[in-house]
Design an enzyme around this catalytic site. Structure first.
Site, PDB file in Angstrom:
ATOM      1  N   PHE A 123       0.871  -1.170   0.000  1.00 15.91           N
ATOM      2  CA  PHE A 123       0.000   0.000   0.000  1.00 15.91           C
ATOM      3  C   PHE A 123       0.911   1.225   0.000  1.00 15.91           C
ATOM      4  O   PHE A 123       1.479   1.567   1.039  1.00 15.91           O
ATOM      5  CB  PHE A 123      -0.833  -0.081   1.281  1.00 15.91           C
ATOM      6  CG  PHE A 123      -1.943   0.918   1.400  1.00 15.91           C
ATOM      7  CD1 PHE A 123      -3.206   0.639   0.885  1.00 15.91           C
ATOM      8  CD2 PHE A 123      -1.759   2.111   2.083  1.00 15.91           C
ATOM      9  CE1 PHE A 123      -4.249   1.538   1.030  1.00 15.91           C
ATOM     10  CE2 PHE A 123      -2.797   3.023   2.229  1.00 15.91           C
ATOM     11  CZ  PHE A 123      -4.047   2.728   1.706  1.00 15.91           C
ATOM     12  N   LEU A 125       1.225   4.820  -0.146  1.00 17.77           N
ATOM     13  CA  LEU A 125       0.592   6.131  -0.021  1.00 17.77           C
ATOM     14  C   LEU A 125       1.589   7.152   0.540  1.00 17.77           C
ATOM     15  O   LEU A 125       1.825   8.196  -0.044  1.00 17.77           O
ATOM     16  CB  LEU A 125      -0.636   6.006   0.902  1.00 17.77           C
ATOM     17  CG  LEU A 125      -1.409   7.281   1.230  1.00 17.77           C
ATOM     18  CD1 LEU A 125      -2.112   7.831  -0.010  1.00 17.77           C
ATOM     19  CD2 LEU A 125      -2.465   7.020   2.327  1.00 17.77           C
ATOM     20  N   SER A 126       2.193   6.811   1.687  1.00 16.20           N
ATOM     21  CA  SER A 126       3.062   7.784   2.383  1.00 16.20           C
ATOM     22  C   SER A 126       4.290   8.152   1.560  1.00 16.20           C
ATOM     23  O   SER A 126       4.818   7.338   0.803  1.00 16.20           O
ATOM     24  CB  SER A 126       3.542   7.199   3.720  1.00 16.20           C
ATOM     25  OG  SER A 126       2.450   6.908   4.534  1.00 16.20           O
ATOM     26  N   PRO A 128       8.120  10.739   1.829  1.00 20.68           N
ATOM     27  CA  PRO A 128       9.034  11.300   2.839  1.00 20.68           C
ATOM     28  C   PRO A 128       8.478  12.550   3.517  1.00 20.68           C
ATOM     29  O   PRO A 128       8.689  12.761   4.702  1.00 20.68           O
ATOM     30  CB  PRO A 128      10.306  11.598   2.045  1.00 20.68           C
ATOM     31  CG  PRO A 128      10.247  10.657   0.880  1.00 20.68           C
ATOM     32  CD  PRO A 128       8.800  10.453   0.558  1.00 20.68           C
ATOM     33  N   SER A 132       0.929  11.873   7.607  1.00 22.47           N
ATOM     34  CA  SER A 132      -0.432  12.097   8.116  1.00 22.47           C
ATOM     35  C   SER A 132      -1.290  12.869   7.125  1.00 22.47           C
ATOM     36  O   SER A 132      -2.509  12.800   7.172  1.00 22.47           O
ATOM     37  CB  SER A 132      -0.384  12.872   9.438  1.00 22.47           C
ATOM     38  OG  SER A 132       0.139  12.048  10.446  1.00 22.47           O
ATOM     39  N   THR A 158       5.311  -1.110   3.594  1.00 22.88           N
ATOM     40  CA  THR A 158       5.314  -2.455   4.163  1.00 22.88           C
ATOM     41  C   THR A 158       5.376  -3.493   3.043  1.00 22.88           C
ATOM     42  O   THR A 158       4.600  -3.407   2.085  1.00 22.88           O
ATOM     43  CB  THR A 158       4.037  -2.655   5.008  1.00 22.88           C
ATOM     44  OG1 THR A 158       4.042  -1.683   6.052  1.00 22.88           O
ATOM     45  CG2 THR A 158       3.964  -4.049   5.604  1.00 22.88           C
ATOM     46  N   GLU A 362      -0.854   3.415   9.784  1.00 26.95           N
ATOM     47  CA  GLU A 362      -2.275   3.455   9.380  1.00 26.95           C
ATOM     48  C   GLU A 362      -3.036   4.592  10.078  1.00 26.95           C
ATOM     49  O   GLU A 362      -4.213   4.466  10.419  1.00 26.95           O
ATOM     50  CB  GLU A 362      -2.957   2.101   9.576  1.00 26.95           C
ATOM     51  CG  GLU A 362      -2.222   1.031   8.792  1.00 26.95           C
ATOM     52  CD  GLU A 362      -3.056   0.140   7.916  1.00 26.95           C
ATOM     53  OE1 GLU A 362      -4.284   0.287   7.910  1.00 26.95           O
ATOM     54  OE2 GLU A 362      -2.452  -0.693   7.232  1.00 26.95           O
ATOM     55  N   THR A 364      -1.772   7.930  12.802  1.00 26.90           N
ATOM     56  CA  THR A 364      -1.321   8.052  14.191  1.00 26.90           C
ATOM     57  C   THR A 364      -2.534   8.157  15.134  1.00 26.90           C
ATOM     58  O   THR A 364      -3.657   8.429  14.687  1.00 26.90           O
ATOM     59  CB  THR A 364      -0.491   9.341  14.360  1.00 26.90           C
ATOM     60  OG1 THR A 364      -1.337  10.439  13.987  1.00 26.90           O
ATOM     61  CG2 THR A 364       0.758   9.338  13.494  1.00 26.90           C
ATOM     62  N   SER A 365      -2.264   8.025  16.427  1.00 22.46           N
ATOM     63  CA  SER A 365      -3.347   8.224  17.406  1.00 22.46           C
ATOM     64  C   SER A 365      -3.956   9.619  17.251  1.00 22.46           C
ATOM     65  O   SER A 365      -5.165   9.805  17.425  1.00 22.46           O
ATOM     66  CB  SER A 365      -2.806   8.070  18.833  1.00 22.46           C
ATOM     67  OG  SER A 365      -2.597   6.711  19.119  1.00 22.46           O
TER      68      SER A 365
HETATM   69  N1  CAA Z   1     -14.326   7.610   3.559  1.00 15.34           N
HETATM   70  C1  CAA Z   1     -14.692   8.191   2.388  1.00 15.34           C
HETATM   71  N2  CAA Z   1     -14.360   9.468   2.088  1.00 15.34           N
HETATM   72  C2  CAA Z   1     -13.663  10.173   2.991  1.00 15.34           C
HETATM   73  C3  CAA Z   1     -13.270   9.630   4.224  1.00 15.34           C
HETATM   74  C4  CAA Z   1     -13.630   8.292   4.501  1.00 15.34           C
HETATM   75  N3  CAA Z   1     -13.280   7.697   5.650  1.00 15.34           N
HETATM   76  N4  CAA Z   1     -12.590  10.548   4.927  1.00 15.34           N
HETATM   77  C5  CAA Z   1     -12.557  11.651   4.168  1.00 15.34           C
HETATM   78  N5  CAA Z   1     -13.212  11.427   2.995  1.00 15.34           N
HETATM   79  C6  CAA Z   1     -13.454  12.377   1.906  1.00 15.34           C
HETATM   80  C7  CAA Z   1     -14.207  13.586   2.471  1.00 15.34           C
HETATM   81  O1  CAA Z   1     -15.596  13.364   2.444  1.00 15.34           O
HETATM   82  C8  CAA Z   1     -13.796  14.689   1.536  1.00 15.34           C
HETATM   83  O2  CAA Z   1     -14.535  14.571   0.338  1.00 15.34           O
HETATM   84  P1  CAA Z   1     -15.072  15.909  -0.419  1.00 15.34           P
HETATM   85  O3  CAA Z   1     -13.832  16.690  -0.741  1.00 15.34           O
HETATM   86  O4  CAA Z   1     -15.754  15.354  -1.627  1.00 15.34           O
HETATM   87  O5  CAA Z   1     -15.951  16.610   0.532  1.00 15.34           O
HETATM   88  C9  CAA Z   1     -12.346  14.323   1.175  1.00 15.34           C
HETATM   89  O6  CAA Z   1     -12.209  12.912   1.453  1.00 15.34           O
HETATM   90  C10 CAA Z   1     -11.336  15.103   2.000  1.00 15.34           C
HETATM   91  O7  CAA Z   1     -11.597  14.806   3.367  1.00 15.34           O
HETATM   92  P2  CAA Z   1     -10.952  15.644   4.558  1.00 15.34           P
HETATM   93  O8  CAA Z   1     -11.209  17.095   4.318  1.00 15.34           O
HETATM   94  O9  CAA Z   1     -11.415  15.046   5.831  1.00 15.34           O
HETATM   95  O10 CAA Z   1      -9.396  15.375   4.338  1.00 15.34           O
HETATM   96  P3  CAA Z   1      -8.132  15.879   5.134  1.00 15.34           P
HETATM   97  O11 CAA Z   1      -7.117  16.292   4.175  1.00 15.34           O
HETATM   98  O12 CAA Z   1      -8.554  16.868   6.196  1.00 15.34           O
HETATM   99  O13 CAA Z   1      -7.560  14.540   5.816  1.00 15.34           O
HETATM  100  C11 CAA Z   1      -7.309  12.789   7.465  1.00 15.34           C
HETATM  101  C12 CAA Z   1      -8.225  13.788   6.737  1.00 15.34           C
HETATM  102  C13 CAA Z   1      -8.265  11.940   8.264  1.00 15.34           C
HETATM  103  C14 CAA Z   1      -6.301  13.460   8.385  1.00 15.34           C
HETATM  104  C15 CAA Z   1      -6.554  11.912   6.427  1.00 15.34           C
HETATM  105  O14 CAA Z   1      -5.631  12.655   5.711  1.00 15.34           O
HETATM  106  C16 CAA Z   1      -5.859  10.726   7.056  1.00 15.34           C
HETATM  107  O15 CAA Z   1      -6.491   9.702   7.334  1.00 15.34           O
HETATM  108  N6  CAA Z   1      -4.514  10.811   7.285  1.00 15.34           N
HETATM  109  C17 CAA Z   1      -3.736   9.678   7.769  1.00 15.34           C
HETATM  110  C18 CAA Z   1      -3.126   8.901   6.642  1.00 15.34           C
HETATM  111  C19 CAA Z   1      -2.741   7.521   7.061  1.00 15.34           C
HETATM  112  O16 CAA Z   1      -3.452   6.865   7.802  1.00 15.34           O
HETATM  113  N7  CAA Z   1      -1.623   7.043   6.533  1.00 15.34           N
HETATM  114  C20 CAA Z   1      -1.211   5.715   6.806  1.00 15.34           C
HETATM  115  C21 CAA Z   1      -0.333   5.224   5.737  1.00 15.34           C
HETATM  116  S1  CAA Z   1      -0.640   3.606   5.207  1.00 15.34           S
HETATM  117  C22 CAA Z   1       0.083   2.551   6.299  1.00 15.34           C
HETATM  118  O17 CAA Z   1       0.544   2.894   7.336  1.00 15.34           O
HETATM  119  C23 CAA Z   1      -0.003   1.161   5.811  1.00 15.34           C
HETATM  120  C24 CAA Z   1       1.040   0.223   6.244  1.00 15.34           C
HETATM  121  O18 CAA Z   1       1.892  -0.113   5.476  1.00 15.34           O
HETATM  122  C25 CAA Z   1       0.933  -0.464   7.548  1.00 15.34           C
END
Ligand code: CAA
Length: 381
Positions: A123, A125-126, A128, A132, A158, A362, A364-365
């Site tokens: 996956f 996504l992230s 450098p 978040s 991962t 996935e 942070t807290s």
């Molecule tokens: N489901 C569907 N749509 C969603 C959603 C959800 N859960 N959350 C947000 N959206 C949509 C919103 O409705 C919005 O849509 P519109 O523009 O059409 O209105 C759009 O997405 C933007 O939403 P936000 O304004 O809420 O977005 P944001 O920029 O403020 O970010 C956040 C919100 C929750 C902080 C998000 O950026 C986030 O989850 N960040 C953390 C990222 C993360 O978890 N990374 C982990 C990396 S992967 C990993 O670790 C895997 C590994 O290998 C173990």
């Protein structure tokens, strides 16, 4: 929510438990010492249906649902968190492609993941400078004839060096969150360069690498979902992924508690087993209460997802609570083992190190608290 498990859920849990105890637990310590990714295990995990627990049988999945998936993750994580994170990400990639892919993409890529032919999924996504805040990522994808050309770098990926199928996010326009798109990239594609293996505090037999895309060309039909829809795909995938990490945290914490019970019954101090003193008994009672609360939150989130109901808040609550609980429980487990908790003759020091990342990856807290708070305020708007 029915608190009794169905026959299928029980079967999946028991299959995972047997597999974890017989095939993973005896090797976990050696694998982590050697920092060896257990490629061979993933073919076997696929054979027992654990690389596509919530995927329909026609794409090679176990078709057993999200609760069964959470239960299976708990079992695998109790034996080895490193193996469980690769299992979690593989299930997550398979579900994402199944949910948003074309029929051709499902047939080609989901089946590769569920069968273990791809070994595992990644996956990506992230980056450098965008963890978040994935809306700030800068890897680009530019259309060139019937291809997409990817350039940029990814961080903390991962299983990146072993994945046959990756889902990769890249920017197809400058429009912030709305400018992101998601692509399927096969391992070994020209222009995809695997970076060095990160030397981590825990999860040492899991593979974590950076990726670089240098004019990496992929066929146009490997765009997953619609152009510009990538941010939504990431959020949907992460909602489900957070149930996986919550389950992982429950599995590791349960293993730490069980190890503590065994050790304190065996170890004597002041002429009696440590387990006969009230202080350690109370500590273990608190560990159990917190573990059960986390398990219930996790299974509730899984149940809501399985029912097709909104579960964003529940997944974040489960992930937040379970990951912080696992850190507290593993810390107490080390304490209960005294000096032996600090050396690798006993497994609790590994659990302690493995749990640490759970409040980070996935989301942070702090990100979970943002998501939960937003969902609460939505109710009042
Ligand atoms: N489901 C569907 N749509 C969603 C959603 C959800 N859960 N959350 C947000 N959206 C949509 C919103 O409705 C919005 O849509 P519109 O523009 O059409 O209105 C759009 O997405 C933007 O939403 P936000 O304004 O809420 O977005 P944001 O920029 O403020 O970010 C956040 C919100 C929750 C902080 C998000 O950026 C986030 O989850 N960040 C953390 C990222 C993360 O978890 N990374 C982990 C990396 S992967 C990993 O670790 C895997 C590994 O290998 C173990």
């Amino acid at each position: 929510m029915n608190l009794e498990l169905s026959e299928t859920q029980t079967l999946i849990r028991d299959t995972a438990r047997k597999f974890a105890r017989e095939k993973i637990a005896p090797r976990a310590r050696a694998l982590e010492r050697e920092e060896r990714f257990p490629t061979e295990l993933f073919k076997e995990l696929a054979e027992v249906g654990l690389l596509g627990v919530n995927i329909p049988a026609r794409y090679g999945g176990a078709e057993a649902g999200v609760v069964a998936y959470a239960l299976a993750m708990m079992e695998i994580a109790a034996a080895d968190a490193s193996t469980s994170v690769a299992m979690s990400v593989t299930n997550m990639c398979a579900e994402l492609i199944h949910a948003f892919g074309t029929e051709a993409q499902r047939e080609k890529f989901v089946t590769r993941l569920t069968s273990g032919e791809a070994v595992v999924g990644s996956f990506a996504l992230s980056e450098p400078h965008a963890g978040s805040d994935p809306g700030a990522l800068s890897t680009s994808a530019v259309r060139k004839g019937d291809k997409w050309v990817l350039n940029g770098s990814k961080q903390w990926i991962t299983s990146g060096a072993y994945a046959g199928v990756m889902v990769v996010w890249a920017r197809t326009s400058p429009a912030g969150n709305k400018g992101l798109s998601c692509f399927i990239v096969e391992g070994g594609t020209q222009g995809l360069i695997i970076g060095r293996h990160e030397d981590k505090m825990g999860l040492r037999s899991s593979n974590t690498v950076s990726l670089t895309f240098e004019d990496c060309e992929i066929p146009e039909d490997q765009l997953l979902g619609k152009e510009g829809e990538g941010f939504k795909l990431a959020m949907v995938a992460l909602d489900g992924g957070r149930i996986g990490i919550a389950s992982q945290a429950c599995g590791v914490a349960r293993a730490a508690l069980e190890a503590s019970v065994r050790y304190t019954k065996d170890r004597k101090a002041f002429n009696q087993p440590v387990a006969d003193f009230q202080a350690p008994r109370f500590m273990m009672a608190d560990m159990k209460v917190q573990l059960s609360a986390a398990e219930l939150l996790t299974l509730r989130a899984a149940h809501m997802k399985e029912q097709g109901r909104p579960f964003t808040r529940e997944a974040s609550m489960a992930k937040l609570y379970a990951s912080e609980m696992a850190n507290r429980v593993c810390d107490k487990a080390v304490q209960l083992h005294g000096g032996y908790g600090y050396i690798d003759e006993f497994p609790v020091e590994r659990y302690f190190r493995d749990a640490r990342v759970q409040t980070i990856y996935e989301g942070t807290s702090e990100v979970q608290r943002m998501v939960i708070a937003r969902e609460i305020f939505k109710l009042f708007s």
